[in-house]
Every structure is written in C-alpha cells, then in structure tokens.
Design a protein around this motif. Sequence first.
Motif, mmCIF file in Angstrom:
data_model
loop_
_atom_site.group_PDB
_atom_site.id
_atom_site.type_symbol
_atom_site.label_atom_id
_atom_site.label_comp_id
_atom_site.label_asym_id
_atom_site.label_seq_id
_atom_site.Cartn_x
_atom_site.Cartn_y
_atom_site.Cartn_z
ATOM 1 N N LEU A 421 0.827 -1.216 0.000
ATOM 2 C CA LEU A 421 0.000 0.000 0.000
ATOM 3 C C LEU A 421 0.859 1.263 0.000
ATOM 4 O O LEU A 421 0.587 2.204 -0.756
ATOM 5 C CB LEU A 421 -0.933 -0.008 1.210
ATOM 6 C CG LEU A 421 -1.835 1.233 1.372
ATOM 7 C CD1 LEU A 421 -2.761 1.370 0.171
ATOM 8 C CD2 LEU A 421 -2.628 1.154 2.665
ATOM 9 N N LEU A 422 1.898 1.316 0.833
ATOM 10 C CA LEU A 422 2.702 2.533 0.941
ATOM 11 C C LEU A 422 3.406 2.894 -0.364
ATOM 12 O O LEU A 422 3.328 4.056 -0.804
ATOM 13 C CB LEU A 422 3.704 2.397 2.095
ATOM 14 C CG LEU A 422 3.095 2.322 3.503
ATOM 15 C CD1 LEU A 422 4.195 2.268 4.551
ATOM 16 C CD2 LEU A 422 2.187 3.519 3.759
ATOM 17 N N PRO A 423 4.101 1.960 -1.016
ATOM 18 C CA PRO A 423 4.688 2.339 -2.315
ATOM 19 C C PRO A 423 3.636 2.703 -3.363
ATOM 20 O O PRO A 423 3.877 3.554 -4.228
ATOM 21 C CB PRO A 423 5.489 1.102 -2.725
ATOM 22 C CG PRO A 423 4.972 -0.015 -1.900
ATOM 23 C CD PRO A 423 4.513 0.603 -0.631
ATOM 24 N N SER A 424 2.458 2.100 -3.286
ATOM 25 C CA SER A 424 1.391 2.454 -4.217
ATOM 26 C C SER A 424 0.886 3.872 -3.960
ATOM 27 O O SER A 424 0.593 4.625 -4.904
ATOM 28 C CB SER A 424 0.233 1.458 -4.107
ATOM 29 O OG SER A 424 0.653 0.150 -4.430
ATOM 30 N N ILE A 425 0.796 4.257 -2.698
ATOM 31 C CA ILE A 425 0.386 5.620 -2.361
ATOM 32 C C ILE A 425 1.414 6.622 -2.871
ATOM 33 O O ILE A 425 1.065 7.698 -3.369
ATOM 34 C CB ILE A 425 0.175 5.754 -0.844
ATOM 35 C CG1 ILE A 425 -1.108 5.028 -0.426
ATOM 36 C CG2 ILE A 425 0.119 7.204 -0.423
ATOM 37 C CD1 ILE A 425 -1.386 5.065 1.058
ATOM 38 N N SER A 426 2.704 6.279 -2.769
ATOM 39 C CA SER A 426 3.749 7.168 -3.299
ATOM 40 C C SER A 426 3.567 7.372 -4.803
ATOM 41 O O SER A 426 3.705 8.493 -5.305
ATOM 42 C CB SER A 426 5.125 6.586 -3.003
ATOM 43 O OG SER A 426 5.353 6.484 -1.609
ATOM 44 N N GLN A 427 3.264 6.297 -5.522
ATOM 45 C CA GLN A 427 3.020 6.421 -6.957
ATOM 46 C C GLN A 427 1.782 7.268 -7.233
ATOM 47 O O GLN A 427 1.756 8.067 -8.174
ATOM 48 C CB GLN A 427 2.861 5.034 -7.579
ATOM 49 C CG GLN A 427 4.133 4.210 -7.622
ATOM 50 C CD GLN A 427 3.875 2.833 -8.210
ATOM 51 O OE1 GLN A 427 3.446 1.905 -7.531
ATOM 52 N NE2 GLN A 427 4.129 2.704 -9.501
ATOM 53 N N TYR A 428 0.763 7.080 -6.421
ATOM 54 C CA TYR A 428 -0.480 7.838 -6.587
ATOM 55 C C TYR A 428 -0.234 9.340 -6.390
ATOM 56 O O TYR A 428 -0.696 10.172 -7.178
ATOM 57 C CB TYR A 428 -1.505 7.314 -5.586
ATOM 58 C CG TYR A 428 -2.747 8.156 -5.435
ATOM 59 C CD1 TYR A 428 -3.728 8.194 -6.425
ATOM 60 C CD2 TYR A 428 -2.949 8.907 -4.284
ATOM 61 C CE1 TYR A 428 -4.863 8.959 -6.274
ATOM 62 C CE2 TYR A 428 -4.094 9.668 -4.118
ATOM 63 C CZ TYR A 428 -5.044 9.694 -5.116
ATOM 64 O OH TYR A 428 -6.170 10.459 -4.963
ATOM 65 N N VAL A 429 0.515 9.694 -5.349
ATOM 66 C CA VAL A 429 0.815 11.104 -5.086
ATOM 67 C C VAL A 429 1.656 11.690 -6.214
ATOM 68 O O VAL A 429 1.402 12.801 -6.694
ATOM 69 C CB VAL A 429 1.537 11.250 -3.730
ATOM 70 C CG1 VAL A 429 2.019 12.682 -3.533
ATOM 71 C CG2 VAL A 429 0.616 10.855 -2.584
ATOM 72 N N ALA A 430 2.679 10.951 -6.649
ATOM 73 C CA ALA A 430 3.546 11.447 -7.720
ATOM 74 C C ALA A 430 2.775 11.650 -9.015
ATOM 75 O O ALA A 430 3.021 12.605 -9.762
ATOM 76 C CB ALA A 430 4.703 10.473 -7.935
ATOM 77 N N GLU A 431 1.811 10.759 -9.292
ATOM 78 C CA GLU A 431 1.026 10.876 -10.517
ATOM 79 C C GLU A 431 0.048 12.038 -10.468
ATOM 80 O O GLU A 431 -0.147 12.752 -11.449
ATOM 81 C CB GLU A 431 0.278 9.566 -10.773
ATOM 82 C CG GLU A 431 -0.504 9.550 -12.078
ATOM 83 C CD GLU A 431 -1.241 8.245 -12.293
ATOM 84 O OE1 GLU A 431 -1.686 7.994 -13.417
ATOM 85 O OE2 GLU A 431 -1.380 7.476 -11.317
ATOM 86 N N GLN A 432 -0.578 12.252 -9.308
ATOM 87 C CA GLN A 432 -1.599 13.289 -9.190
ATOM 88 C C GLN A 432 -1.010 14.680 -8.949
ATOM 89 O O GLN A 432 -1.520 15.669 -9.468
ATOM 90 C CB GLN A 432 -2.554 12.947 -8.051
ATOM 91 C CG GLN A 432 -3.312 11.644 -8.211
ATOM 92 C CD GLN A 432 -4.225 11.648 -9.411
ATOM 93 O OE1 GLN A 432 -3.994 10.970 -10.393
ATOM 94 N NE2 GLN A 432 -5.285 12.443 -9.319
ATOM 95 N N MET A 433 0.058 14.762 -8.133
ATOM 96 C CA MET A 433 0.596 16.056 -7.711
ATOM 97 C C MET A 433 1.996 16.337 -8.241
ATOM 98 O O MET A 433 2.394 17.497 -8.350
ATOM 99 C CB MET A 433 0.614 16.128 -6.176
ATOM 100 C CG MET A 433 -0.732 15.960 -5.526
ATOM 101 S SD MET A 433 -1.817 17.367 -5.793
ATOM 102 C CE MET A 433 -0.967 18.624 -4.835
#
Length: 584
Positions: A421-433
């Motif tokens: 979950l944590l590395p996926s959240i990092s990818q999500y933040v990098a993609e969105q912001m």
Amino acid sequence: NDIDIEYNPNFRVYFITQLNNPHFLPDICIRVTLINFTITQNGLEHQLLSLVVLNEEPHLEYERKVLLETMAQDLKSLRDFEDRTLEMLTTSEQHLLDRHDLIDNLTRSKITSDEIANRYHENESNERQINLARQCYVSLAKRGSLLYFLINHLSRLNIMYQFSLTWFQRTFHSCILDHDSTRRMSMTNLSNELDPLQRLTRQRRSSSLLSSLISSPRQSISEELTREQIPINLTRTRHNTKSFVSTITPQQRAATLRLMVDRLTYTIYQLVSWSLFAEHQLLFSFLLTTTIERETNNDEKTRYMATASDIIQEEEGGDEQQQQQQQHINELEAKLPCITHDEWTLFMSPLLSTINEDKLSFVNDLLASLYSVCQHLLHDTNQEFFKHSNPYLYLTRHDHHSRLSRFQCILIIKILRPELLLPSISQYVAEQMGSKFLSSGFDDIQDIYTHSSPQAPIILLLSSGTDPTNLLLRFAKETRGSASHLDVISLGQGQGPKVEEVLSKALTLKGRWIFLHNCHLSASFMPRLRVLVNNFSKPGLELDSQFRLFLSTKPDVHFPLELLQLGLKVRFINCIISKYLSSH
C-alpha cells in the motif's frame, strides 16, 4: 468553599485559550459563558478572497467596502428615524396634529426613507456586479482555506505540529505577491494601461504593508488592511472597474490563477513538510492529494450539474424526452472521477491484513462495484495481479480496469495487497501532484534561513540522538567566515538567567545568533522564554535584520504553544545533518 465574598457588580473576568478543542469540567461549564471564536472554512475563504482581490484589483475591494458601509449606515439612519418617531408618539401629551416637530420629523423621515430606498437598491445592484467580478478569484481563496484546515488538523498526529492563522495569512500573502515585477504573478501585469491612482495605491501597500508584516510576524494581514485609507474617488464610480477587467482575457486570468494556486500549494507543502517527522511525511502528502482531489471533483461535478440542469430547462420536449435526458445526465455524472463518501469510509476503515469473507462482505456492503472487481482479481486463473511486483501500475495500465479511478486502485490494493500500500500511495501522489510532493525534508539550511525572520524563532525538532550544534556552527562559518556571532547555550537547571542576559545583549548588538539547545530539559523556563520572545514584537523595538533565535527540542507538551505557532519548525534527523556536513 461556601464562603461569601463581596465583589463589585461591574467585575468581569475573561479567559482565552488557543486550544482548538479545550476540555472544561462540567462544574466550570455551567458557571461561564463559552464563546467560540474559531474561524470556519467558509469564513476563511471569504477573508482570503478579499485579500486576493485587494492585491489584484484593489478598487474592487475598496468599492465593496464602501458599499457595505454605506448600506449599513443607511439602514441605521432609517432605524434612527423610526425610533425617534415612536419615542415622540409615546411621550406626546398633546394632540398629534398640534405637534409640529412630530409632523416635521415624519416628513423628513418620509423623504429620507425614499432617498435611502433608491440608494439602497442601486447599491445592491453595484454589489452584485462587484461580487460577480470577484468570483474569478474564488479558486485561489478556496484552495487557501482548504490547505489551512488540512494543516490545522495535523496537531492530532503530534503536539508539535502547530500552525497559527496569522502565520498562514502571511504565507498566503507572500505567495500572491512577488517583489520582482518581471516575475510577478498578477493580473495587473497583463493590462497595458493602469490607472495612476491604482499604481500609487499598490506601491504604497507593497512598501508599508509588507515591511510591517515582515517586521512583525504576529500582525494579522486583515488587521493591517483595515487601517488602509480608502480613496474616495475610487468608490463612487465603476467605469474604471469595467475597463480594467475587460483588458484581461479569461484565458490569461485562468492561466495566471493556476500558477498562483500551484505556487501556494507547493509553498505550504514545503514549509509544513519541513516540520514533519518521517512517519508522517507520506501521510501528509496523501492527505493533501486526496483533499485537493475531492474538492476539485466536487467543484467540477457541481458546475457540470448546473450546466446540465440549464440545458434540460431550455430544451423543449415531452416528458419522455426529458426523462431520457435526465437518465443520460445521471450516467455521465456516474462517470465523473470523484472520491465518494463510501470510498473514503472504506479506505479509513481498519481492514484486516488477510483476505477473508468478512472483509469482502464489508466491501460489498459499501461498494458493490468494487467488490465485483475484487472477485474478478481473486478468481483470475493466472493470478497476474498477485504476481505483479507493482500492483498500482498493473491496475492503471490494464485495459480491463481502465474505468477504475486512481483512488479506487489504491482501495483495491489496500484490500487485496496491503503490504504494497505505501509504495502504491507514493506512486499515486507522484502521478496526481508530482514527485516534488514526496520530499523528505529540506535540502539546504540556507532555505530555512531565507524563510525565517528576526521576530520568529527557528524551532529545530529533534529525534533521538540528534544534535544540530555542529551543523549550525558550520553554517555560521560559511555565512560570515566565523562562528563568533553564534551563542550556544544548552538548557538545563540554572541556565535561565544566562539566557536572559545573552538575549538582552543580543538585542542591542548587530547580527547576533542565539542557539538554545534542548529546551525540553528546561520545562520550568519555557513560560519565561515565551514572554522574552513576545517582547521581540513590542512596539518601538527594532531588531537587527540578521538576528536569529534557534531553539531545539524534542516533542514535549511543555513547549509553549504560542512559540510553536509563531516559529518556523524544522525536523532534524541524523541523516540530514550528516548529508549537510559531508557535502560542505
């Protein structure tokens, strides 16, 4: 203690607290009157909107202020005439027709009432026009209000994460101003012609307002703005407003506002992330991303539904045709990417780390569509999702799951593969912001010094085994060639008088730096330190522009809340100190 004490009937006592949600005993609550002065998100949005408009188009804000004052004064005049007439009627002992003063008052009241009524309707029309012109800046004010209430809740994670409204207003104001006119992100630079009085107003405001705010970080922006004198000739006509606005195209305004919103968002993120410990860095980035996404999606959905409703009303047709149009709108609404309440509830739920029927049943109750996706992934014969090293990348690029929103992908990973979950959240933040919203701290102590001021202390938040003394000594030598201007005092028992003596001398000298180390070891001295720092902002006291006060402390409940809200907080860990020392 059941003892009668004589007191003056005019005696009053007021207690003020800076705590967001203070706890009082029931015996206290029934004896006092509690007044809540905390600001609301909508109220802050209106304040920030006024600040933006005053910076970009000051004549609009001046006109609006005068209109509101005029309308309030007119209503007060009507009320005074009514009260005076009622008083004459009730106290009159003569026949009403014999009271010439009463008749004269009624006549004047009627004439004045007609004048005020006409002026009031005209002012209402002007106010609507002004508010319509101000609406183009709402996105920036709304983002500012959103960011403040997000960081205001960070104190629930750690008591040291305190940020005052005054600090946020100053930061907000610095983001919409740029001292370099060639890089100024302002609508006014897009216009070829500016009214000379507008330029004079802006120059006066930029020089006096900014200098006072920098010299006194406790000063509220709104308090300073209320002292501004309103030019009378800017408040009587609206021809300047119309010609001024018409020189700015909607495309130019939208592009500039996007730049200002992005700069505000990243500046707040950068300053706040400096103060967060490692375990809260990614959490703050994720909360920032989802909060902005939820607000943006809600605004887009609202605008879309308003447009769709207008289309339905304008279209002519029978009931069957309108039902088909409404059904089509509902289908399009469902396709809009939006973090729904059920999705957020599901994400915040403490799901188990293993897959079982109870977990899937809970998902089915909240989001049946997501449950079907989970079932498809679980019963896939190839088990590609569970074999893939990057499940977020798998879901976002797989054609079969193209209809899933990015947040729904995060939900599926939390349900089926929580270990990633944590590395996926990092990818999500990098993609969105963007990847810059995943920073792990400051890069250079010079950045901290640049963002600081003489009146506000620099608070170094320490982790276990951290000592920033060598870093400050090295920085002092690099800045001025030697560290003779830096006084280092390690706090402990009996160090209070020495601190007061050093501070007293530093205020009379030029360019002194004081570093008070381990404030958490001197809890009894903290109230006195708060008073000493408050004196930095006393009227008439001029601090040297190069004076700095550094405070280091571990998270401690005894550290003054006021200093935490006032100061620039920076998290220090050993890896940051080692990286700086090795690179220099």
